[in-house]
Scaffold this active site. Structure first.
Site, mmCIF file in Angstrom:
data_model
loop_
_atom_site.group_PDB
_atom_site.id
_atom_site.type_symbol
_atom_site.label_atom_id
_atom_site.label_comp_id
_atom_site.label_asym_id
_atom_site.label_seq_id
_atom_site.Cartn_x
_atom_site.Cartn_y
_atom_site.Cartn_z
ATOM 1 N N ALA A 254 0.844 -1.199 0.000
ATOM 2 C CA ALA A 254 0.000 0.000 0.000
ATOM 3 C C ALA A 254 0.878 1.248 0.000
ATOM 4 C CB ALA A 254 -0.892 0.005 1.239
ATOM 5 N N LYS A 255 0.395 2.287 -0.660
ATOM 6 C CA LYS A 255 1.067 3.585 -0.539
ATOM 7 C C LYS A 255 0.400 4.267 0.661
ATOM 8 C CE LYS A 255 2.531 7.590 -3.254
ATOM 9 N NZ LYS A 255 3.926 7.623 -2.834
ATOM 10 N N ALA A 256 0.818 3.801 1.839
ATOM 11 C CA ALA A 256 0.172 4.197 3.091
ATOM 12 C C ALA A 256 1.045 5.197 3.827
ATOM 13 C CB ALA A 256 -0.047 2.964 3.963
#
Ligand code: PMP
Length: 301
Positions: free
Chosen positions: A159-161
């Site tokens: 994820a681009k979290a």
């Protein structure tokens, strides 16, 4: 410089939860789940000459990042695509950086956050596409971070979290304090992983080498550059790379939406000479992002 204007004090509008709102009114409460528990995912995109490069891919990654964090975005991908274009158009931008962000709101302040509303915003700011291959080909300098990319069962690495950037910010600050531009991060096994906001590539004997993205972002730029290399018959190898191999590589560059293709001259004790393959891919990437809408994109293959 536009960058020096505080981000909460700008003219114009941005898209928030379904409509354009005055830029300065786009506020959140201090008791937001996203702020306290990092329940936030985002994207970074660029508009070139009026077109957001790989917009659909970015939007679909945003939805996947949200899904991984158990957040359901209350809009369709199509609505977010339209919002992204609108965020640029309303500001009158043709060359811009675009930032969609998704976060949990303020209804529930505990680790559990199911009752929180899922908010979405898309803002754009001006970021001209500067292109001076000669200047870029000097290469940037990287240090080596003491932080490692975590294992996929330690953090949601696909994820681009927001939470994953905690160690990137610390690493970048330490790099800048040491007088270099950025830092290379190893992964939890000690393999070469990526920089703090970009993927990394190497050249060895005319072949392109890049780490297997099994615990960090498989960047959209990374995928575009691999396709561009293959279109030029440059062999592309994805594999685990050990730090001690760095002394055997001739060229090195970073890829990312913000970084585009950025040649690297130095990583800690290892030296590189940005050369033919880096320059070719840097130029090809620049051409690809600026390709007219009607033309077939090589990297879409
Ligand atoms: N890794 C990290 C940690 C990043 O922040 C980015 C930038 N989004 C990338 C890789 C490259 O991703 P992309 O090419 O999709 O921008």
């Amino acid at each position: 410089m536009a960058d020096l204007i505080p981000f909460d004090d700008r003219d114009g509008k941005l898209w928030l939860d379904g409509k354009l709102v005055p830029w300065r009114d786009a506020k959140i409460h201090v008791l937001s789940h996203g702020l306290h528990y990092a329940s936030s995912v985002f994207e970074g995109e660029r508009m070139y000459s009026g077109r957001i490069y790989k917009l659909e891919e970015h939007t679909s990654r945003l939805f996947e990042s949200a899904r991984i964090l158990d957040m359901t975005i209350p809009f369709t991908e199509r609505q977010i695509n339209e919002a992204s274009v609108l965020a640029c158009e309303t500001q009158g931008f043709k060359d811009a950086y675009v930032r969609p962000v998704v976060w949990r709101g303020s209804e529930q302040m505990s680790v559990a956050g199911q009752a929180n509303k899922i908010h979405v915003a898309v803002a754009a700011w001006q970021w001209g596409s500067y292109f001076d291959p000669k200047e870029k080909m000097k290469g940037i300098r990287l240090g080596i971070s003491r932080w490692r990319r975590p294992a996929p069962d330690t953090a949601p690495t696909a994820a681009k979290a927001a939470g994953l950037y905690m160690i990137c910010t610390i690493s970048k600050h330490e790099a800048e304090a040491d007088g270099v531009h950025d830092a290379l991060m190893y992964d939890y096994r000690g393999y070469v992983a990526e920089a703090t906001g970009a993927n990394v590539f190497f050249v060895q004997d005319g072949k392109l080498l890049t780490p297997t993205p099994d615990c960090f972002l498989n960047g959209i730029t990374r995928q575009s550059v691999m396709a561009l290399a293959r279109a030029r018959q440059i062999p592309v190898i994805e594999r685990h790379i050990k730090p001690e191999e760095l002394s055997g590589f001739s060229e090195c560059f970073l890829t990312g939406t913000a970084a585009e293709v950025t040649p690297v001259a130095e990583i800690g004790p290892y030296k590189f000479k940005p050369g033919q393959i880096t320059e070719t891919l840097l130029t090809d990437y620049h051409a690809d992002v600026n390709r007219p809408v009607s033309a077939i994109s090589l990297s879409a293959a």
